[in-house]
Design an enzyme around this catalytic site. Structure first.
Site, PDB file in Angstrom:
ATOM      1  N   HIS A  43       0.852  -1.192   0.000  1.00 52.72           N
ATOM      2  CA  HIS A  43       0.000   0.000   0.000  1.00 52.72           C
ATOM      3  C   HIS A  43       0.886   1.239   0.000  1.00 52.72           C
ATOM      4  CE1 HIS A  43       0.986  -0.977   4.178  1.00 52.72           C
ATOM      5  NE2 HIS A  43       1.097   0.338   4.317  1.00 52.72           N
ATOM      6  N   HIS A 130       6.303   5.938  -1.678  1.00 50.48           N
ATOM      7  CA  HIS A 130       6.951   4.705  -2.127  1.00 50.48           C
ATOM      8  C   HIS A 130       6.094   3.511  -1.709  1.00 50.48           C
ATOM      9  CE1 HIS A 130       8.070   5.022   2.075  1.00 50.48           C
ATOM     10  NE2 HIS A 130       8.237   3.696   2.064  1.00 50.48           N
TER      11      HIS A 130
END
Length: 189
Positions: A43, A130
């Site tokens: 996620h 990221h």
């Protein structure tokens, strides 16, 4: 009162998770001790809150609603690879996230500002979007992994994020398990 390990995130579609899993498969076994992120748990974290009292969760969700109300859907690209703090001393291996309009960073900043009055201070470092591939447990023997990560030329395509989630994280011996507690649409009221 019960405390719940909580974070705010954007989920990644299954097709991108599968591409990331293939990259992990290429890197796995090349050396080093790495705790790989389970693909289903990948996620984009916007804000980690830590242990939150259960009674505070509705207030957290309301703060995220306020922060997200004018954002609208976000087109997010998944491209590139790297490591924190850097490739010479990797602690976290990641796949990059690109959102060229700057609205993703604005959203993360707005969430941090809305959560501040609830006792969640903003991060000291700048938001760096990221997707975590894995966490390095022992830096010895990582040379092949780092080289392969640099040479991967990874591109996972793009997806449209239409919601932000308030997530619960349960740490288990088999790895973290995540449950969405609140779904907040990214609308452009």
């Amino acid at each position: 009162m019960a405390k719940i390990r909580t974070f705010i995130a954007i989920d990644v579609p299954t097709s991108q998770k599968e591409q990331i899993a293939r990259l992990q498969g290429q890197l796995r076994g090349l050396g080093g001790r790495i705790s790989w992120t389970r693909p289903e748990g990948i996620h984009l974290t916007l804000k980690f809150l830590g242990d939150v009292e259960e009674r505070q969760l509705p207030l957290v969700a309301e703060a995220v609603v306020r922060a997200a109300r004018h954002t609208g859907p976000l087109e997010i690209g998944i491209t590139g690879t790297g490591a924190f703090p850097n490739l010479r001393h990797p602690r976290v291996l990641w796949v990059g996230v690109a959102e060229p309009t700057g609205r993703l960073k604005e959203l993360a900043h707005a969430i941090a500002q809305e959560l501040r009055p609830l006792g969640f201070p903003p991060e000291d470092r700048e938001f760096s979007p990221h997707l975590t591939l894995g966490r390095v447990k022992d830096p010895r023997g990582l040379e092949q992994v780092v080289r392969a990560l640099q040479e991967a030329n990874f591109s996972g395509g793009t997806f449209v994020a239409r919601e932000v989630r308030v997530m619960k994280s349960d740490l288990k011996p088999t790895g973290a398990e995540y449950t969405a507690l609140h779904h907040i649409p990214l609308t452009s009221e």
